[in-house]
Write an enzyme that holds these catalytic residues in place. Structure first.
Site, mmCIF file in Angstrom:
data_model
loop_
_atom_site.group_PDB
_atom_site.id
_atom_site.type_symbol
_atom_site.label_atom_id
_atom_site.label_comp_id
_atom_site.label_asym_id
_atom_site.label_seq_id
_atom_site.Cartn_x
_atom_site.Cartn_y
_atom_site.Cartn_z
ATOM 1 N N HIS A 139 -8.504 13.508 -4.349
ATOM 2 C CA HIS A 139 -7.591 13.869 -4.104
ATOM 3 C C HIS A 139 -7.141 15.200 -4.118
ATOM 4 C CE1 HIS A 139 -2.716 13.934 -4.655
ATOM 5 N NE2 HIS A 139 -3.017 12.760 -4.301
ATOM 6 N N ASP A 217 -10.153 13.407 -13.242
ATOM 7 C CA ASP A 217 -8.714 13.118 -12.803
ATOM 8 C C ASP A 217 -8.504 11.473 -12.914
ATOM 9 O OD1 ASP A 217 -6.533 11.931 -11.046
ATOM 10 O OD2 ASP A 217 -7.226 13.410 -9.380
ATOM 11 N N GLN A 220 -5.550 7.170 -11.376
ATOM 12 C CA GLN A 220 -5.492 5.952 -10.822
ATOM 13 C C GLN A 220 -6.194 4.976 -11.690
ATOM 14 O OE1 GLN A 220 -3.702 5.053 -8.285
ATOM 15 N NE2 GLN A 220 -3.393 6.870 -7.362
ATOM 16 N N LYS A 243 2.678 6.746 -12.367
ATOM 17 C CA LYS A 243 1.632 5.723 -11.757
ATOM 18 C C LYS A 243 1.429 4.690 -12.966
ATOM 19 C CE LYS A 243 -0.484 9.100 -8.779
ATOM 20 N NZ LYS A 243 0.169 8.945 -7.418
ATOM 21 N N CYS A 385 -3.563 12.226 0.651
ATOM 22 C CA CYS A 385 -4.046 13.184 0.026
ATOM 23 C C CYS A 385 -5.294 13.291 -0.224
ATOM 24 C CB CYS A 385 -3.088 13.412 -1.201
ATOM 25 S SG CYS A 385 -1.358 13.549 -0.941
HETATM 26 N N1 PLP Z 1 -5.219 12.431 -8.334
HETATM 27 C C1 PLP Z 1 -5.197 11.097 -7.736
HETATM 28 C C2 PLP Z 1 -6.281 10.266 -7.619
HETATM 29 C C3 PLP Z 1 -3.842 10.643 -7.266
HETATM 30 O O1 PLP Z 1 -4.093 9.291 -6.733
HETATM 31 C C4 PLP Z 1 -2.915 11.401 -7.348
HETATM 32 C C5 PLP Z 1 -1.590 10.946 -6.975
HETATM 33 O O2 PLP Z 1 -1.567 10.292 -5.878
HETATM 34 C C6 PLP Z 1 -2.863 12.736 -8.239
HETATM 35 C C7 PLP Z 1 -4.141 13.139 -8.468
HETATM 36 C C8 PLP Z 1 -1.525 13.689 -8.061
HETATM 37 O O3 PLP Z 1 -0.776 12.988 -9.084
HETATM 38 P P1 PLP Z 1 0.683 13.603 -9.350
HETATM 39 O O4 PLP Z 1 1.181 13.552 -7.947
HETATM 40 O O5 PLP Z 1 1.332 12.590 -10.194
HETATM 41 O O6 PLP Z 1 0.637 14.885 -9.830
#
Ligand code: PLP
Length: 427
Positions: A139, A217, A220, A243, A385
């Site tokens: 992401h 990260d 998910q 999430k 993203c």
């Molecule tokens: N990493 C992953 C895999 C994500 O799916 C997302 C959000 O869609 C993020 C990071 C970013 O999360 P946040 O927008 O809650 O900071």
């Protein structure tokens, strides 16, 4: 929707250890509504999940009955807010298997957690020529913070390849880890493909070849599977409240205690110091060192309740239910030659979370999303993203349906009928 299950059927499911989804759905008030004249089918959980009544109630109870600034006052409301805020930290710590509560830093979410690691851990350590290794399925939140810190230090970003089927190529990754590698940052679960990366195997590869930090990260992963940071063998683990059925504006970073203790603050301000003069400031210990200013008190308390909610259902049962939804979807999608499911190869190497990235012949993802919306089905269309991943897979965008604990087999069927409608219109 189908008729409500009989009491006998619900008892049979409970005895078999299955989620009582019908009862569970009743805990999520937002799900009970019509959109464009159809009952809502919410399949955009990877973007943001919905919140159960217990979380909404905890946040509103905080504001209605005891809210005050935390760590500040000596009055009763402030003490209560402080106690509840710190109790939430403890709940989150136990939820991810942290050794100590102080290893959990509250942040605004995954993005802020990853920026914190990039700026506080990596920036002081990176030298020109050093390398930060990512993967092709990240992401943007796990790419851009590293690019920023590389621009600041003269280090460079590299990306480990994925296979055509959407698995991380561990052998190729191993070849990219060397003595210049200072950080390896990977998604636990891909938000676009659902690939579940073997983070423990990545951590072992890294330990065998370098002294790089392993940053995960977990945005998910935490709502969908049991996560134990000690068992994963990583150094940092980032995730978001919104999430995982919690409030927005709150998330967390788990970091190894000794690493957090060695890191300078990320932001400066109140609550993160022991002494300030105009000449110099002494910083307090983690986690407060990284929580400058008034924290998101009510959202953190709500996150603690979201964690309890997940635990009360059991992550294993949630995972089993979502995997059943995934199989039910794939069985039907396999019969639609005009739909391509990205990253779900038959017999793929890594497990998959319940995320479907679809390319529909002749229909632009945004048009497909509009037609699905008209039928009350909420999905996401776009690059999610993850533009480098889209480029790697040779598509500009996909239709993404992502499942959560409260989705049903009937909702999968509604999605499939919705896709038929897209096909009918775009033929
Ligand atoms: N990493 C992953 C895999 C994500 O799916 C997302 C959000 O869609 C993020 C990071 C970013 O999360 P946040 O927008 O809650 O900071």
């Amino acid at each position: 929707m189908t008729a409500p299950a009989s009491l006998a059927e619900r008892e049979r499911l409970a005895a078999a250890g299955a989620l009582d989804v019908e009862r569970l759905r009743a805990s999520f008030p937002i799900l009970d509504q019509e959109v464009h004249g159809h009952s809502l089918v919410y399949l955009d959980n990877a973007a943001s999940s919905q919140r159960p009544e217990a979380v909404i109630e905890a946040v509103s109870d905080c504001y209605r009955t005891y809210y005050a600034n935390a760590h500040r006052g000596v009055h009763a409301l402030s003490e209560r807010s402080t106690d509840e805020y710190e109790a939430a930290r403890g709940k989150v710590a136990r939820f991810v298997g942290a050794g100590k509560d102080s290893e959990i830093v509250f942040t605004r979410g995954t993005t802020e957690s990853l920026n914190l690691v990039a700026q506080s851990y990596a920036r002081p350590r990176l030298l020109p020529g050093d390398e930060v290794l990512l993967t092709e399925m990240e992401h943007h939140s796990n790419i851009v913070p590293w690019q920023l810190v590389c621009e600041q230090t003269g280090a460079r970003v590299r990306a480990a390849p994925i296979t055509d089927g959407g698995d991380l190529d561990l052998a190729a990754m191993a070849g990219l880890i060397g003595e210049r590698t200072r950080v390896v940052a990977v998604a636990h679960v891909s938000n676009a493909l659902g690939t579940v990366n073997d983070v423990a195997a990545v951590a072992r590869l890294v330990r065998d070849r370098s002294d790089a930090a392993v940053v995960v990260d977990g945005a998910q992963a935490v709502p969908h599977m049991q996560v134990d940071v000690s068992a994963l063998g990583c150094d940092f683990y980032a995730f978001s409240g919104h999430k995982m059925y919690g409030p927005g504006g709150i998330g967390a970073l788990w970091g190894r205690g000794e690493l957090l203790a060695s890191m300078p603050p990320y932001h400066g301000g109140g609550a993160m110091i022991t002494r300030v003069t105009f000449e110099r400031t002494e910083y307090t210990v983690p986690p407060h060192r990284f929580e400058a200013g008034t924290p998101s008190i009510a959202p953190a308390i709500g996150l603690g309740v979201a964690v309890e909610f997940l635990e009360s259902l059991g992550l294993e049962r949630i995972e089993r239910h979502e995997q059943a939804l995934l199989s039910h979807s794939l069985e039907q999608l396999n019969d639609l030659p005009w739909v391509q499911v990205l990253g779900q190869p038959p017999g793929g190497e890594s497990p998959r979370a319940a995320v479907l990235s679809l390319v529909i012949d002749g229909a632009h993802p945004h048009d497909a999303a509009t037609i699905l919306d008209e039928q009350g089905i909420a999905i996401r269309a776009g690059h999610h993203c993850a533009q480098p991943l889209m480029e790697r897979l040779g598509v500009p965008a996909t239709v993404r349906a992502s499942f959560g604990m409260y989705n049903t087999h009937e909702e999968v069927d509604r999605l499939i009928s919705g896709l038929h409608e897209v096909r009918r219109i775009f033929g």
